[in-house]
Scaffold this active site. Structure first.
Site, PDB file in Angstrom:
ATOM      1  N   HIS A   1       0.823  -1.101   0.016  1.00 11.98           N
ATOM      2  CA  HIS A   1       0.068   0.016   0.102  1.00 11.98           C
ATOM      3  C   HIS A   1       0.780   1.447   0.121  1.00 11.98           C
ATOM      4  O   HIS A   1       0.846   2.207   0.920  1.00 11.98           O
ATOM      5  CB  HIS A   1      -0.859  -0.046   1.202  1.00 11.98           C
ATOM      6  CG  HIS A   1      -1.978  -1.179   1.196  1.00 11.98           C
ATOM      7  ND1 HIS A   1      -2.672  -1.409   2.137  1.00 11.98           N
ATOM      8  CD2 HIS A   1      -2.489  -1.590   0.081  1.00 11.98           C
ATOM      9  CE1 HIS A   1      -3.732  -2.455   1.660  1.00 11.98           C
ATOM     10  NE2 HIS A   1      -3.431  -2.656   0.477  1.00 11.98           N
TER      11      HIS A   1
ATOM     12  N   HIS B   1     -11.910  -9.055  -6.250  1.00 16.78           N
ATOM     13  CA  HIS B   1     -11.380  -7.882  -5.708  1.00 16.78           C
ATOM     14  C   HIS B   1     -10.644  -6.922  -7.066  1.00 16.78           C
ATOM     15  O   HIS B   1      -9.926  -7.395  -7.737  1.00 16.78           O
ATOM     16  CB  HIS B   1     -10.504  -7.958  -4.694  1.00 16.78           C
ATOM     17  CG  HIS B   1      -9.982  -6.913  -3.891  1.00 16.78           C
ATOM     18  ND1 HIS B   1     -10.541  -5.752  -3.699  1.00 16.78           N
ATOM     19  CD2 HIS B   1      -8.837  -6.605  -3.171  1.00 16.78           C
ATOM     20  CE1 HIS B   1      -9.872  -4.894  -3.056  1.00 16.78           C
ATOM     21  NE2 HIS B   1      -8.905  -5.581  -2.665  1.00 16.78           N
TER      22      HIS B   1
ATOM     23  N   GLU C   1      -8.402  -4.312  -6.303  1.00 16.54           N
ATOM     24  CA  GLU C   1      -7.121  -3.963  -6.149  1.00 16.54           C
ATOM     25  C   GLU C   1      -6.111  -4.311  -7.025  1.00 16.54           C
ATOM     26  O   GLU C   1      -6.022  -5.724  -7.314  1.00 16.54           O
ATOM     27  CB  GLU C   1      -6.690  -4.059  -4.686  1.00 16.54           C
ATOM     28  CG  GLU C   1      -5.917  -3.050  -4.129  1.00 16.54           C
ATOM     29  CD  GLU C   1      -5.515  -3.081  -2.945  1.00 16.54           C
ATOM     30  OE1 GLU C   1      -6.247  -3.546  -2.057  1.00 16.54           O
ATOM     31  OE2 GLU C   1      -4.619  -2.099  -2.358  1.00 16.54           O
TER      32      GLU C   1
ATOM     33  N   ASP D   1      -3.096  -5.659  -6.900  1.00 19.30           N
ATOM     34  CA  ASP D   1      -2.275  -6.763  -6.681  1.00 19.30           C
ATOM     35  C   ASP D   1      -2.987  -8.148  -7.073  1.00 19.30           C
ATOM     36  O   ASP D   1      -2.293  -9.198  -7.154  1.00 19.30           O
ATOM     37  CB  ASP D   1      -1.876  -7.009  -5.157  1.00 19.30           C
ATOM     38  CG  ASP D   1      -2.885  -6.461  -4.098  1.00 19.30           C
ATOM     39  OD1 ASP D   1      -4.018  -6.007  -4.430  1.00 19.30           O
ATOM     40  OD2 ASP D   1      -2.749  -7.102  -3.058  1.00 19.30           O
TER      41      ASP D   1
ATOM     42  N   HIS E   1     -11.836  -5.819   1.976  1.00 20.32           N
ATOM     43  CA  HIS E   1     -11.561  -4.500   2.499  1.00 20.32           C
ATOM     44  C   HIS E   1     -12.118  -3.100   1.482  1.00 20.32           C
ATOM     45  O   HIS E   1     -11.807  -2.228   1.873  1.00 20.32           O
ATOM     46  CB  HIS E   1     -10.317  -4.388   3.007  1.00 20.32           C
ATOM     47  CG  HIS E   1      -9.355  -4.354   2.072  1.00 20.32           C
ATOM     48  ND1 HIS E   1      -8.186  -3.346   2.158  1.00 20.32           N
ATOM     49  CD2 HIS E   1      -8.843  -5.133   0.909  1.00 20.32           C
ATOM     50  CE1 HIS E   1      -7.441  -3.471   1.251  1.00 20.32           C
ATOM     51  NE2 HIS E   1      -7.913  -4.710   0.292  1.00 20.32           N
TER      52      HIS E   1
ATOM     53  N   ASP F   1      -8.570 -11.173  -0.095  1.00 26.19           N
ATOM     54  CA  ASP F   1      -7.715 -10.478   0.957  1.00 26.19           C
ATOM     55  C   ASP F   1      -7.984 -11.108   2.305  1.00 26.19           C
ATOM     56  O   ASP F   1      -7.086 -11.336   3.306  1.00 26.19           O
ATOM     57  CB  ASP F   1      -7.834  -8.967   0.897  1.00 26.19           C
ATOM     58  CG  ASP F   1      -7.138  -8.389  -0.127  1.00 26.19           C
ATOM     59  OD1 ASP F   1      -6.004  -8.981  -0.530  1.00 26.19           O
ATOM     60  OD2 ASP F   1      -7.222  -7.277  -0.552  1.00 26.19           O
TER      61      ASP F   1
ATOM     62  N   TYR G   1      -1.328  -8.513   9.456  1.00 22.84           N
ATOM     63  CA  TYR G   1      -2.156  -8.256   8.134  1.00 22.84           C
ATOM     64  C   TYR G   1      -3.541  -7.615   8.919  1.00 22.84           C
ATOM     65  O   TYR G   1      -4.166  -6.594   8.430  1.00 22.84           O
ATOM     66  CB  TYR G   1      -2.591  -9.383   7.691  1.00 22.84           C
ATOM     67  CG  TYR G   1      -3.207  -9.535   6.310  1.00 22.84           C
ATOM     68  CD1 TYR G   1      -2.442  -9.491   5.167  1.00 22.84           C
ATOM     69  CD2 TYR G   1      -4.563  -9.611   6.220  1.00 22.84           C
ATOM     70  CE1 TYR G   1      -3.076  -9.368   3.921  1.00 22.84           C
ATOM     71  CE2 TYR G   1      -5.192  -9.491   4.937  1.00 22.84           C
ATOM     72  CZ  TYR G   1      -4.338  -9.466   3.796  1.00 22.84           C
ATOM     73  OH  TYR G   1      -5.042  -9.592   2.669  1.00 22.84           O
TER      74      TYR G   1
ATOM     75  N   HIS H   1      -3.305 -13.843  -0.480  1.00 21.19           N
ATOM     76  CA  HIS H   1      -2.081 -13.424  -0.103  1.00 21.19           C
ATOM     77  C   HIS H   1      -1.686 -14.675   1.051  1.00 21.19           C
ATOM     78  O   HIS H   1      -2.189 -14.877   2.050  1.00 21.19           O
ATOM     79  CB  HIS H   1      -2.046 -12.289   0.807  1.00 21.19           C
ATOM     80  CG  HIS H   1      -1.979 -11.055  -0.222  1.00 21.19           C
ATOM     81  ND1 HIS H   1      -1.369 -10.669  -1.210  1.00 21.19           N
ATOM     82  CD2 HIS H   1      -3.363 -10.057   0.076  1.00 21.19           C
ATOM     83  CE1 HIS H   1      -1.543  -9.559  -1.706  1.00 21.19           C
ATOM     84  NE2 HIS H   1      -2.763  -9.334  -1.251  1.00 21.19           N
TER      85      HIS H   1
HETATM   86 FE1  FEO Z   1      -6.852  -5.373  -1.287  1.00 20.10          FE
HETATM   87 FE2  FEO Z   1      -4.511  -7.609  -1.682  1.00 20.10          FE
HETATM   88  O1  FEO Z   1      -5.371  -6.411  -2.362  1.00 20.10           O
END
Ligand code: FEO
Length: 397
Positions: free
Chosen positions: A24, A80, A82, A84, A146, A165, A193, A226
């Site tokens: 981030h 998601h 995002e 990544d 999230h 996530d 995390y 992750h």
């Molecule tokens: Fe909210 Fe691992 O991205």
């Protein structure tokens, strides 16, 4: 690394990012790297659940090619937006030009804004399913876990939850499953995390877990986006999330501070002595020497925090500001707090610290302790007593 089989015809095809040390932007330290997990499901129809961060797209494509020709992929499930997890979708679509991207309505909006793509997109909502042949994907929206677009994918026949996530950890390893790694390291990273990403969303975490539990959804494996896959005991991470989301913590204290000419440092040490005299464990973090994300992770399981700063320009030392900003955002409800610090004239640092505690919804146990210039022996005793009083409020909590 080759694709890793989770079940017959379900493979991990993600990537391990051994070297990433910040996430981030520079908001969150990742001392142990991370992974971007993508999962490939081979059936009459072929689905890829999530992808990887863009720079790792070739690594993912190579793994996919070891299992199936990418052209044959029918669905790309985007749990998601995002980057990544979505950063390699465009690459997959280059090969699988007829594949449909699947996600929530907010996911569609977010992905199109990120990649300016005009992809064939199927919007799904909670309870919607896609039948692949032998297996069926069921979707469960998880807004703000999230991001607003977040969604879980569930495969009932394997009792497999793919929650993106949620339940993840930033942990790079050549192993993929919880029974293959050191549990202490795994849980430490899972807690870090949670603290740094999900803490302010705890009420939503509780509601989502209750929703899943009330529907009696069986879970034998949790494969997050992750880190490590939970297969030995997925209940452990669910119970840990409940524990963290409820704000349950140990009766111990963090003393977090910075000092200009060591007066606030002397105060911190005397306060710790006072806390310890009450048989309450206390730990010092001098901010410039400590990693902010690690402090936040430690606070997750500690009931109390004292923050100290010398005064400069009628306010805190600038080095203390990032920790206070973090607390304002994370809102670690249920924590007991107090402020302290040395000043020369006017003062002001403890006022800023207490304002932050209030904004963060923390309970201030004692009025702030301030000392003019250098603490005398009597004032050191005052700090010791302050620590003792603070410890009493922890004991009583
Ligand atoms: Fe909210 Fe691992 O991205």
């Amino acid at each position: 690394m080759s694709p890793i089989k989770l079940f017959d015809d379900i493979y991990w095809v993600g990537a391990v990012d051994w070297n990433v040390r910040h996430f981030h932007g520079f908001a969150y330290s990742t001392h142990n790297g991370t992974t971007y997990n993508a999962y490939l499901i081979i059936d009459d129809k072929i689905a890829l659940v999530d992808s990887v961060y863009g720079p790792f797209k070739d690594e993912m494509m190579e793994k996919i090619k070891k299992v199936v020709e990418p052209e044959k992929i029918d669905y790309i499930i985007a749990n998601h937006v995002e980057t990544d997890h979505s950063g390699a979708i465009a690459e997959v679509l280059k090969h699988a030009s007829k594949a449909k991207v699947v996600g929530t309505a907010r996911c569609q909006k977010g992905l199109f804004k990120h990649y300016f793509g005009d992809w064939d997109f199927q919007v799904v909502k909670t309870g919607d399913t896609i039948n692949l042949g032998k297996r069926t994907l069921t979707f469960l929206e998880a807004p703000m876990l999230h991001w607003p677009d977040s969604m879980f994918t569930y495969i009932q026949s394997d009792a497999l939850l793919l929650p993106n996530d949620a339940f993840g950890q930033h942990l790079a390893t050549s192993k993929r499953f919880d029974d293959e790694v050191d549990e202490k390291i795994l849980m430490k990273e899972a807690a870090k995390y949670y603290a740094n990403i999900l803490w302010p969303l705890s009420s939503l975490v509780l509601k989502k877990i209750e929703q899943v539990q009330s529907q009696d959804i069986k879970i034998n494996m949790i494969a997050p986006s992750h880190g490590i896959i939970w297969r030995r005991n997925p209940t452990k991470i669910i119970e840990s999330y409940l524990h963290w989301a409820k704000g349950e913590a140990e009766k111990r204290v963090l003393v977090v501070y910075d000092t200009m000419w060591n007066s606030t440092d002397k105060m911190a040490r005397a306060i710790v002595e006072g806390i310890s005299s009450m048989n309450i464990e206390a730990k010092i973090y001098r901010i410039p020497y400590s990693d902010r994300s690690d402090i936040i992770a430690d606070l997750l399981e500690a009931k109390g925090i004292l923050i100290g700063s010398s005064t400069i320009n009628n306010d805190i030392l600038p080095t203390v500001a990032p920790v206070l900003e973090e607390l304002k955002g994370l809102k670690p409800l249920g924590k007991i707090a107090a402020a302290f610090g040395s000043y020369g004239w006017g003062g002001g640092a403890v006022k800023t610290i207490e304002e932050t505690f209030n904004k963060a919804g923390m309970k201030i146990a004692l009025p702030a302790l301030t000392i003019n210039y250098v603490p005398t022996e009597e004032e050191i005793q005052k700090c010791y007593d302050f620590g003792k009083e603070f410890a009493k409020s922890i004991i009583a909590s």
